[in-house]
Design a protein around this motif. Structure first.
Motif, PDB file in Angstrom:
ATOM      1  N   UNK A 102       0.835  -1.192   0.000  1.00 41.88           N
ATOM      2  CA  UNK A 102       0.000   0.000   0.000  1.00 41.88           C
ATOM      3  C   UNK A 102       0.872   1.246   0.000  1.00 41.88           C
ATOM      4  N   UNK A 103       0.327   2.332  -0.525  1.00 43.40           N
ATOM      5  CA  UNK A 103       1.039   3.604  -0.560  1.00 43.40           C
ATOM      6  C   UNK A 103       1.188   4.167   0.842  1.00 43.40           C
ATOM      7  N   UNK A 104       2.239   4.942   1.049  1.00 42.35           N
ATOM      8  CA  UNK A 104       2.438   5.585   2.357  1.00 42.35           C
ATOM      9  C   UNK A 104       1.316   6.558   2.670  1.00 42.35           C
ATOM     10  N   UNK A 105       0.591   7.002   1.649  1.00 45.39           N
ATOM     11  CA  UNK A 105      -0.505   7.942   1.842  1.00 45.39           C
ATOM     12  C   UNK A 105      -1.866   7.265   1.878  1.00 45.39           C
ATOM     13  N   UNK A 106      -1.869   5.937   1.736  1.00 49.70           N
ATOM     14  CA  UNK A 106      -3.151   5.226   1.735  1.00 49.70           C
ATOM     15  C   UNK A 106      -2.968   3.808   2.276  1.00 49.70           C
ATOM     16  N   UNK A 107      -2.894   3.715   3.600  1.00 49.49           N
ATOM     17  CA  UNK A 107      -2.820   2.415   4.259  1.00 49.49           C
ATOM     18  C   UNK A 107      -1.437   1.974   4.688  1.00 49.49           C
ATOM     19  N   UNK A 136       9.888   6.005   4.667  1.00 48.03           N
ATOM     20  CA  UNK A 136      10.422   6.635   5.882  1.00 48.03           C
ATOM     21  C   UNK A 136       9.362   7.408   6.677  1.00 48.03           C
ATOM     22  N   UNK A 137       8.106   7.016   6.597  1.00 46.30           N
ATOM     23  CA  UNK A 137       7.044   7.767   7.250  1.00 46.30           C
ATOM     24  C   UNK A 137       7.151   7.660   8.773  1.00 46.30           C
ATOM     25  N   UNK A 138       6.918   8.767   9.447  1.00 38.34           N
ATOM     26  CA  UNK A 138       6.911   8.804  10.907  1.00 38.34           C
ATOM     27  C   UNK A 138       5.462   8.665  11.368  1.00 38.34           C
ATOM     28  N   UNK A 139       5.178   7.532  12.001  1.00 43.83           N
ATOM     29  CA  UNK A 139       3.799   7.214  12.354  1.00 43.83           C
ATOM     30  C   UNK A 139       3.739   6.523  13.713  1.00 43.83           C
ATOM     31  N   UNK A 140       2.651   6.810  14.453  1.00 44.52           N
ATOM     32  CA  UNK A 140       2.430   6.219  15.773  1.00 44.52           C
ATOM     33  C   UNK A 140       1.133   5.421  15.762  1.00 44.52           C
ATOM     34  N   UNK A 141       1.207   4.159  16.197  1.00 45.49           N
ATOM     35  CA  UNK A 141       0.018   3.340  16.372  1.00 45.49           C
ATOM     36  C   UNK A 141      -0.280   3.300  17.868  1.00 45.49           C
ATOM     37  N   UNK A 142      -1.127   4.227  18.293  1.00 44.29           N
ATOM     38  CA  UNK A 142      -1.415   4.403  19.711  1.00 44.29           C
ATOM     39  C   UNK A 142      -2.366   3.331  20.220  1.00 44.29           C
ATOM     40  N   UNK A 143      -2.335   3.103  21.532  1.00 41.27           N
ATOM     41  CA  UNK A 143      -3.374   2.304  22.148  1.00 41.27           C
ATOM     42  C   UNK A 143      -4.685   3.075  22.002  1.00 41.27           C
ATOM     43  N   UNK A 144      -5.793   2.381  22.040  1.00 42.96           N
ATOM     44  CA  UNK A 144      -7.088   3.033  21.880  1.00 42.96           C
ATOM     45  C   UNK A 144      -7.316   4.074  22.977  1.00 42.96           C
ATOM     46  N   UNK A 145      -6.911   3.740  24.204  1.00 46.76           N
ATOM     47  CA  UNK A 145      -7.116   4.661  25.320  1.00 46.76           C
ATOM     48  C   UNK A 145      -6.310   5.948  25.138  1.00 46.76           C
TER      49      UNK A 145
END
Length: 257
Positions: free
Chosen positions: A118-123, A129-138
């Motif tokens: 998937x593209x860095x801009x879609x999924x 090199x994208x900087x991304x955080x997958x946070x907990x739901x809370x």
């Protein structure tokens, strides 16, 4: 004898190391906000799935609980960022950001794997090199609305505030010793670990994965001391943390940075 190009290369490497080390030292005092994006993952208790890439196991027992985060490839840095603390705020999205909410502080506990299909801009949010955080739901709910798919955020590294000392959890076998280190204050990251038994000198340990460190030595039936060095170069020594009769599966508490 070194030739001039070799000397220049060595000097450049040395200067880069000095600058990187200096940057780490001041990073928690005056680091600027940087742009990224955030989504969330969940389990039934609102925290990230346990047994993540940092090896903490049950995040609630490891004291990180609901304020945990998985990091994209570039931020995870092959596991060396495990334990680091980030301050994150939702920005530039009136519809999805919780207006007036303070930033949330989270601990890096997992890896957000890339999806290069998937593209860095879609999924492919966690693709290099994208900087991304997958946070907990809370944690996500503190800064953004639950209906949001992905939100723009700003982040910066902050000092980790911990209660109590470093915790050392033993595992392994007679000739393979492994320790999981949790509840690390200051910058949260561990750069190097040494262990010492009453019948050994200081033994350097290698990073197995995440915050698990190991050595191929039989350390049973002797009290153990630990020397832990943070990524900012500060070293903390906790003597006789584990008693002579320690057992695999037990957790002991040492000093704190």
């Amino acid at each position: 004898m070194l030739f001039l190009p070799q000397m220049v290369a060595l000097l450049s490497t040395f200067l880069c190391l000095i600058l990187f080390h200096s940057f780490n030292i001041v990073a928690f005092k005056d680091q600027q906000w940087m742009k990224a994006t955030a989504t969330y993952a969940k389990d039934t208790e609102g925290s990230l799935i346990t047994e993540g890439a940092c090896g903490y196991g049950d995040l609630h027992k490891a004291s990180y609980g609901k304020h945990s985060v998985g990091l994209s490839t570039i931020l995870f840095n092959r596991g060396s960022t495990c334990g680091a603390c980030f301050e994150i705020r939702c920005v530039d999205h009136i519809l999805w950001c919780v207006l007036g909410s303070p930033p949330v502080i989270v601990t890096a506990t997992d890896f957000c794997p890339p999806n290069y299909g998937l593209s860095v801009d879609y999924g492919g949010w966690c693709n290099f090199p994208r900087q991304h955080f997958e946070l907990s739901q809370a944690a996500f709910a503190e800064i953004a609305k639950g209906k949001a798919d992905i939100v723009p955020v700003q982040y910066r590294r902050v000092k980790c505030e911990r209660s109590g000392g470093l915790k050392f959890t033993m595992s392994g076998s007679s000739h393979f010793y492994q320790v999981l280190i949790t509840n690390v204050g200051l910058d949260g990251e561990v750069f190097a670990v040494k262990v010492k038994g009453s019948r050994t000198g200081w033994i350097p340990m290698a990073r197995n994965w995440g915050m698990n460190w190991h050595c191929n030595v039989n350390l049973q039936h002797q009290p153990l001391s630990f020397e832990v060095t943070s990524s900012t170069g500060k070293t903390l020594t906790s003597y006789n943390v584990a008693p002579q009769n320690w057992q695999f599966g037990q957790t002991f508490e040492g000093k704190q940075f």
